[in-house]
Design a protein around this motif. Structure first.
Motif, PDB file in Angstrom:
ATOM      1  N   SER A  20       0.782  -1.232   0.000  1.00 35.70           N
ATOM      2  CA  SER A  20       0.000   0.000   0.000  1.00 35.70           C
ATOM      3  C   SER A  20       0.818   1.288   0.000  1.00 35.70           C
ATOM      4  CB  SER A  20      -0.966   0.005   1.187  1.00 35.70           C
ATOM      5  OG  SER A  20      -0.247   0.075   2.398  1.00 35.70           O
ATOM      6  N   GLY A  21       1.555   1.512  -1.077  1.00 32.88           N
ATOM      7  CA  GLY A  21       2.321   2.730  -1.195  1.00 32.88           C
ATOM      8  C   GLY A  21       3.685   2.676  -0.530  1.00 32.88           C
ATOM      9  N   SER A  22       3.986   1.591   0.140  1.00 39.49           N
ATOM     10  CA  SER A  22       5.280   1.425   0.787  1.00 39.49           C
ATOM     11  C   SER A  22       5.908   0.145   0.276  1.00 39.49           C
ATOM     12  CB  SER A  22       5.108   1.300   2.298  1.00 39.49           C
ATOM     13  OG  SER A  22       4.482   2.443   2.810  1.00 39.49           O
ATOM     14  N   PHE A  23       7.220   0.048   0.411  1.00 44.78           N
ATOM     15  CA  PHE A  23       7.876  -1.198   0.048  1.00 44.78           C
ATOM     16  C   PHE A  23       9.020  -1.453   1.014  1.00 44.78           C
ATOM     17  CE2 PHE A  23       9.847   2.126  -2.448  1.00 44.78           C
ATOM     18  CZ  PHE A  23      11.203   1.897  -2.298  1.00 44.78           C
ATOM     19  N   GLU A  27       5.232   8.335  -8.143  1.00 42.83           N
ATOM     20  CA  GLU A  27       5.134   9.248  -7.007  1.00 42.83           C
ATOM     21  C   GLU A  27       4.307  10.490  -7.312  1.00 42.83           C
ATOM     22  OE1 GLU A  27       9.127  10.103  -5.798  1.00 42.83           O
ATOM     23  OE2 GLU A  27       9.259   8.259  -4.632  1.00 42.83           O
ATOM     24  N   ASP A  28       4.096  10.789  -8.582  1.00 44.35           N
ATOM     25  CA  ASP A  28       3.418  12.034  -8.935  1.00 44.35           C
ATOM     26  C   ASP A  28       2.647  11.846 -10.249  1.00 44.35           C
ATOM     27  OD1 ASP A  28       2.616  14.627  -9.517  1.00 44.35           O
ATOM     28  OD2 ASP A  28       4.570  15.515  -9.107  1.00 44.35           O
ATOM     29  N   ALA A  29       1.330  11.745 -10.129  1.00 46.49           N
ATOM     30  CA  ALA A  29       0.493  11.536 -11.322  1.00 46.49           C
ATOM     31  C   ALA A  29       0.592  12.706 -12.290  1.00 46.49           C
ATOM     32  CB  ALA A  29      -0.960  11.325 -10.907  1.00 46.49           C
ATOM     33  N   GLU A  30       0.776  13.926 -11.768  1.00 48.73           N
ATOM     34  CA  GLU A  30       0.893  15.095 -12.645  1.00 48.73           C
ATOM     35  C   GLU A  30       2.206  15.056 -13.426  1.00 48.73           C
ATOM     36  OE1 GLU A  30       0.299  18.480 -10.139  1.00 48.73           O
ATOM     37  OE2 GLU A  30      -1.834  18.055  -9.880  1.00 48.73           O
ATOM     38  N   LEU A  31       3.280  14.572 -12.795  1.00 48.56           N
ATOM     39  CA  LEU A  31       4.555  14.405 -13.502  1.00 48.56           C
ATOM     40  C   LEU A  31       4.395  13.379 -14.622  1.00 48.56           C
ATOM     41  CD1 LEU A  31       7.632  14.863 -13.838  1.00 48.56           C
ATOM     42  CD2 LEU A  31       7.956  13.009 -12.186  1.00 48.56           C
TER      43      LEU A  31
END
Length: 185
Positions: free
Chosen positions: A26-29, A129-133
């Motif tokens: 969930s967003g971490s590894f 990490e960044d959908a806009e990027l």
């Protein structure tokens, strides 16, 4: 394509060392027993000073300008899912493995002859990490999929194109200039 990909993996990539496996949670590894987070924690007890920040936002650059700057300033730039040490997608992993064949200085013996591999710098950004990027990179290259690889400011393509260029020797020729430029600095 599938046959050439499997031959490449068996012949060229099988000998490349693979790091310890990571597990996505969930967003971490987890990597080497350490937990890494790729998103802002939802914990209300986390002080603002310790929350991750978006370096692009705080720099005053627009995302389009940031992508343009990345591509211009880095001889080999890859926008990928994950980071080179821990790719989070098979295509990104393949692209990094192919590029790593050229990004390490090493001496290789083949048929009793000594070859020096190219020493090419590799820069990367994690688009997860960044959908806009991610959207800005797609708009910049006019290409819908990832990874996206740029060499000397030129959009090359994804993992399939890099693999094909490696197999035909075209990638080595393209990266010779990058390696020579790095040595002249």
């Amino acid at each position: 394509m599938a046959r050439s990909l499997s031959n490449f993996i068996l012949k060229g990539i099988a000998g490349y060392p693979v790091g310890p496996s990571s597990r996505l949670v969930s967003g971490s590894f987890y990597h080497n027993g350490m937990k890494y987070s790729t998103s802002v924690p939802n914990d209300p007890d986390t002080h603002e000073d310790f929350r991750p920040t978006n370096k692009v936002e705080s720099s005053g650059l627009s995302l389009k300008d940031a992508v343009e700057k990345d591509v211009k300033e880095n001889p080999v730039m890859i926008y990928m899912k994950g980071i080179p040490e821990i790719p989070q997608c098979g295509f990104s992993s393949l692209a990094v493995r192919v590029l790593h064949l050229y990004s390490r200085t090493k001496l290789v013996f083949r048929n009793c002859q000594l070859y020096k591999m190219l020493d090419v710098p590799l820069s990367a950004r994690n688009i997860l990490e960044d959908a806009e990027l991610k959207d800005a990179v797609k708009a910049f290259s006019n290409w819908p999929t990832f990874p996206q690889i740029f060499i000397k400011g030129e959009f090359i393509g994804g993992s399939d194109i890099i693999l094909n260029m490696h197999q035909t020797g075209e990638l080595k020729e393209k990266l010779k200039d990058v390696s020579a430029d790095k040595k002249s600095e």
